[in-house]
Design an enzyme around this catalytic site. Structure first.
Site, PDB file in Angstrom:
ATOM      1  N   SER A 120     -75.211 -25.911 -25.163  1.00  0.00           N
ATOM      2  CA  SER A 120     -76.241 -25.567 -26.128  1.00  0.00           C
ATOM      3  C   SER A 120     -75.624 -24.622 -27.140  1.00  0.00           C
ATOM      4  O   SER A 120     -75.033 -23.610 -26.765  1.00  0.00           O
ATOM      5  CB  SER A 120     -77.401 -24.887 -25.401  1.00  0.00           C
ATOM      6  OG  SER A 120     -78.366 -24.458 -26.334  1.00  0.00           O
ATOM      7  N   HIS A 124     -75.805 -19.386 -36.802  1.00  0.00           N
ATOM      8  CA  HIS A 124     -76.475 -18.728 -37.924  1.00  0.00           C
ATOM      9  C   HIS A 124     -75.396 -18.235 -38.893  1.00  0.00           C
ATOM     10  O   HIS A 124     -74.748 -17.221 -38.627  1.00  0.00           O
ATOM     11  CB  HIS A 124     -77.309 -17.540 -37.439  1.00  0.00           C
ATOM     12  CG  HIS A 124     -78.455 -17.943 -36.556  1.00  0.00           C
ATOM     13  ND1 HIS A 124     -79.587 -18.540 -37.047  1.00  0.00           N
ATOM     14  CD2 HIS A 124     -78.635 -17.845 -35.217  1.00  0.00           C
ATOM     15  CE1 HIS A 124     -80.425 -18.783 -36.052  1.00  0.00           C
ATOM     16  NE2 HIS A 124     -79.876 -18.376 -34.929  1.00  0.00           N
ATOM     17  N   HIS A 134     -77.996 -26.612 -34.880  1.00  0.00           N
ATOM     18  CA  HIS A 134     -78.219 -26.555 -33.439  1.00  0.00           C
ATOM     19  C   HIS A 134     -77.715 -27.842 -32.799  1.00  0.00           C
ATOM     20  O   HIS A 134     -77.849 -28.929 -33.372  1.00  0.00           O
ATOM     21  CB  HIS A 134     -79.731 -26.392 -33.181  1.00  0.00           C
ATOM     22  CG  HIS A 134     -80.188 -26.988 -31.885  1.00  0.00           C
ATOM     23  ND1 HIS A 134     -80.772 -28.241 -31.808  1.00  0.00           N
ATOM     24  CD2 HIS A 134     -80.126 -26.523 -30.618  1.00  0.00           C
ATOM     25  CE1 HIS A 134     -81.058 -28.499 -30.547  1.00  0.00           C
ATOM     26  NE2 HIS A 134     -80.688 -27.493 -29.808  1.00  0.00           N
ATOM     27  N   ASN A 136     -77.479 -29.542 -28.647  1.00  0.00           N
ATOM     28  CA  ASN A 136     -77.726 -29.358 -27.216  1.00  0.00           C
ATOM     29  C   ASN A 136     -77.629 -30.723 -26.556  1.00  0.00           C
ATOM     30  O   ASN A 136     -78.274 -31.667 -26.998  1.00  0.00           O
ATOM     31  CB  ASN A 136     -79.128 -28.757 -27.017  1.00  0.00           C
ATOM     32  CG  ASN A 136     -79.576 -28.758 -25.559  1.00  0.00           C
ATOM     33  OD1 ASN A 136     -80.625 -29.295 -25.242  1.00  0.00           O
ATOM     34  ND2 ASN A 136     -78.788 -28.188 -24.690  1.00  0.00           N
ATOM     35  N   THR A 137     -76.757 -30.843 -25.553  1.00  0.00           N
ATOM     36  CA  THR A 137     -76.792 -32.078 -24.741  1.00  0.00           C
ATOM     37  C   THR A 137     -76.659 -31.669 -23.288  1.00  0.00           C
ATOM     38  O   THR A 137     -76.051 -30.650 -22.954  1.00  0.00           O
ATOM     39  CB  THR A 137     -75.671 -33.082 -25.110  1.00  0.00           C
ATOM     40  OG1 THR A 137     -74.402 -32.477 -24.869  1.00  0.00           O
ATOM     41  CG2 THR A 137     -75.751 -33.524 -26.559  1.00  0.00           C
ATOM     42  N   ARG A 138     -77.251 -32.454 -22.424  1.00  0.00           N
ATOM     43  CA  ARG A 138     -77.282 -32.067 -21.014  1.00  0.00           C
ATOM     44  C   ARG A 138     -77.475 -33.275 -20.107  1.00  0.00           C
ATOM     45  O   ARG A 138     -77.995 -34.314 -20.532  1.00  0.00           O
ATOM     46  CB  ARG A 138     -78.426 -31.075 -20.758  1.00  0.00           C
ATOM     47  CG  ARG A 138     -79.780 -31.662 -21.077  1.00  0.00           C
ATOM     48  CD  ARG A 138     -80.912 -30.634 -21.053  1.00  0.00           C
ATOM     49  NE  ARG A 138     -82.124 -31.202 -21.655  1.00  0.00           N
ATOM     50  CZ  ARG A 138     -82.372 -31.231 -22.956  1.00  0.00           C
ATOM     51  NH1 ARG A 138     -81.516 -30.714 -23.806  1.00  0.00           N
ATOM     52  NH2 ARG A 138     -83.483 -31.787 -23.420  1.00  0.00           N
ATOM     53  N   HIS A 168     -77.195 -36.707 -41.797  1.00  0.00           N
ATOM     54  CA  HIS A 168     -77.863 -37.874 -41.199  1.00  0.00           C
ATOM     55  C   HIS A 168     -76.970 -39.112 -41.202  1.00  0.00           C
ATOM     56  O   HIS A 168     -76.972 -39.884 -40.236  1.00  0.00           O
ATOM     57  CB  HIS A 168     -79.194 -38.141 -41.914  1.00  0.00           C
ATOM     58  CG  HIS A 168     -80.299 -37.263 -41.418  1.00  0.00           C
ATOM     59  ND1 HIS A 168     -80.990 -37.515 -40.247  1.00  0.00           N
ATOM     60  CD2 HIS A 168     -80.817 -36.108 -41.905  1.00  0.00           C
ATOM     61  CE1 HIS A 168     -81.891 -36.568 -40.053  1.00  0.00           C
ATOM     62  NE2 HIS A 168     -81.811 -35.691 -41.048  1.00  0.00           N
ATOM     63  N   HIS A 197     -97.948 -24.665 -35.520  1.00  0.00           N
ATOM     64  CA  HIS A 197     -98.794 -23.612 -36.097  1.00  0.00           C
ATOM     65  C   HIS A 197     -98.458 -23.348 -37.564  1.00  0.00           C
ATOM     66  O   HIS A 197     -99.249 -22.717 -38.266  1.00  0.00           O
ATOM     67  CB  HIS A 197     -98.726 -22.334 -35.252  1.00  0.00           C
ATOM     68  CG  HIS A 197     -97.374 -21.675 -35.210  1.00  0.00           C
ATOM     69  ND1 HIS A 197     -96.461 -21.914 -34.213  1.00  0.00           N
ATOM     70  CD2 HIS A 197     -96.788 -20.783 -36.033  1.00  0.00           C
ATOM     71  CE1 HIS A 197     -95.380 -21.184 -34.434  1.00  0.00           C
ATOM     72  NE2 HIS A 197     -95.543 -20.497 -35.533  1.00  0.00           N
ATOM     73  N   GLY A 280     -85.240 -18.598 -14.529  1.00  0.00           N
ATOM     74  CA  GLY A 280     -84.480 -17.412 -14.137  1.00  0.00           C
ATOM     75  C   GLY A 280     -83.055 -17.360 -14.643  1.00  0.00           C
ATOM     76  O   GLY A 280     -82.255 -16.562 -14.169  1.00  0.00           O
TER      77      GLY A 280
END
Lengths: 297, 297
Positions: A120, A124, A134, A136-138, A168, A197, A280
């Site tokens: 991950s 900035h 950003h 992230n791969t998992r 893209h 929001h 955790g």
């Protein structure tokens, strides 16, 4: 407990975990080279270097629950803050995570054991013209199922249509061997990287997928590698070019306000952040994605 | 729809709503006076003034759903950013809010109508020695129940035991007419204003209560008024005294990092923020509590 103790898919788990570390090392090398190049507004600042530290997942029962490394570059010429976390964790899902996952994954309700490994990263940049990014791969494993997930998205404070197009186009080309996959993952990213929001996207999109299990682990691992390998060609040329562009205080303010939106998305909506805090894992590692400085004027 | 349309408790609702506005006006007057006083590091900055704007709750069905006012002071001598929202909203709870509330409030599962009025304020001072502070009190009504809730807590970036002692002693004195109430509300605040993923309190505590319905509306309204009226004597003398204290960049960094924790609490854990974002209230108004500038180094 050894993460491979039960032997199930031990080889695949080891290969996935090792690949996330290799990808991290390649990205670190490329970004440290980027730091040596031109950077407007960075006079007198030395090229940034990543510092690595160990991270631990804290299991409630106190047993070994895995961990990883956090690579952090702070205060560089191009990069103001970039964290790259790689972790391989295992144990039992907490009650809340188990209930949430059981709705998607049959078998989790009966057996809460899990194993997960991934990379991950969030960058900035200092220069407001350089887009934040950003990745992230998992791989996730439970006794009854395995799947891959991840994505990458571009978060420019100041949007340049040609940068968005390059990002893209690079992802589209990387996913070309999987017909329809780019369109599907782009649509998923548009849906996922949205701030309800605020009624707006957090950036200019990218790709996203989750629950990827076609029944062919080798094919799905190849897809995940293709996403990871597309990251540097998609983002690095933008960073190199924009880092030389002069910027002023008005640009900086736009950047800090945009970073506020990024923090809102991660703290209120991001699935990975919620899972990390609830399970955790080291809070500093989970929250390394937060911006070095953000503004809510 | 008129918020009082069904007539139930119309007089009590009107009195509560009016009182929250009166409290807002008194706090505005006191803070604008504070802005005229000594402020270290504020040379050349004019005393801040609150600007008021209307806020609307956006109900999915598009009907009138109430609203309020947001009073915002930015860039003052003592106050870097302070928002005071007063709103009176009504309508029907969304499915998620209804399900969450039904577990606590009998009757909500059968009838999702609600009415709520309250005041919510957060102050982020400029001088790192002046403690940030939060106050929120509200009346909530459903066809089957009404209750009050709220609290106030102190969030100094740099802690002074004597300031903490003054804040708590003032609250204890204000709640003296209700035996045991301060101790109960202090313990509740210690539990509520806690950041689980950081394993620490967000500040130095205060008081908190929710679901307050003793069966005697007048008595409970008096308790809520006592909390609101304790706010200025508890916080204002600290702000006046500390605003004159010199500060440096190291103090500022401590403040910005502490504000990051505050943003984390509000975005990840705060009940009022979650309710506000989920129920469609003006996001700018709900998130006015976020710090003007925060740091995650």
């Amino acid at each position: 407990m050894d993460p491979m103790a039960d032997g199930a898919m031990a080889e695949q788990k080891a290969r996935a975990a090792a690949w996330f570390e290799q990808l991290r090392d390649r990205i670190i090398a490329a970004v440290e080279t980027l730091e040596e190049g031109p950077a407007a507004g960075a006079d007198g600042i030395a090229p940034g270097r990543f510092a690595l530290r160990r991270t631990r997942r804290h299991a409630p029962e106190g047993e070994d629950a895995g961990g990883g490394t956090m690579a952090l570059l702070r205060g560089g010429r191009v990069v103001e803050k970039m964290g790259i976390g790689v972790s391989t964790v295992h144990g039992r899902l907490g009650a809340a995570a188990q209930a949430a996952m059981a709705a998607r994954v049959p078998g989790v309700a009966e057996d809460a054991r899990f194993w997960a490994s991934g990379i991950s990263l969030v960058c900035h940049p200092r220069n407001p013209h350089v887009p934040a990014v950003h990745l992230n791969t998992r791989m996730f494993w439970t006794p009854s199922a395995w799947w891959f997930g991840g994505g990458t998205d571009l978060n420019p404070a100041i949007e340049y249509p040609e940068d968005t197009a390059h990002f893209h186009a690079t992802l589209r080309a990387a996913l070309a061997p999987w017909p329809g996959e780019y369109d599907r993952q782009k649509a998923w990213a548009d849906d996922y990287f949205f701030i309800p929001h605020r009624g707006r996207a957090r950036g200019v999109g990218g790709i996203f997928l989750d629950d990827r299990n076609s029944g062919d682990w080798e094919a799905d691992f190849a897809l995940i590698r293709a996403i990871g390998e597309a990251f540097l060609p998609a983002w690095l040329p933008l960073a190199q070019a924009r880092a030389a562009q002069p910027w002023d205080e008005a640009d900086r303010t736009r950047q800090l306000v945009h970073r506020g939106l990024y923090a809102e998305f991660n703290l209120v909506w991001d699935r990975g952040t919620k899972f990390g805090l609830a399970s955790g894992h080291d809070a500093e590692a989970v929250l390394m994605s937060l911006p070095p400085l953000a503004m809510w004027p």
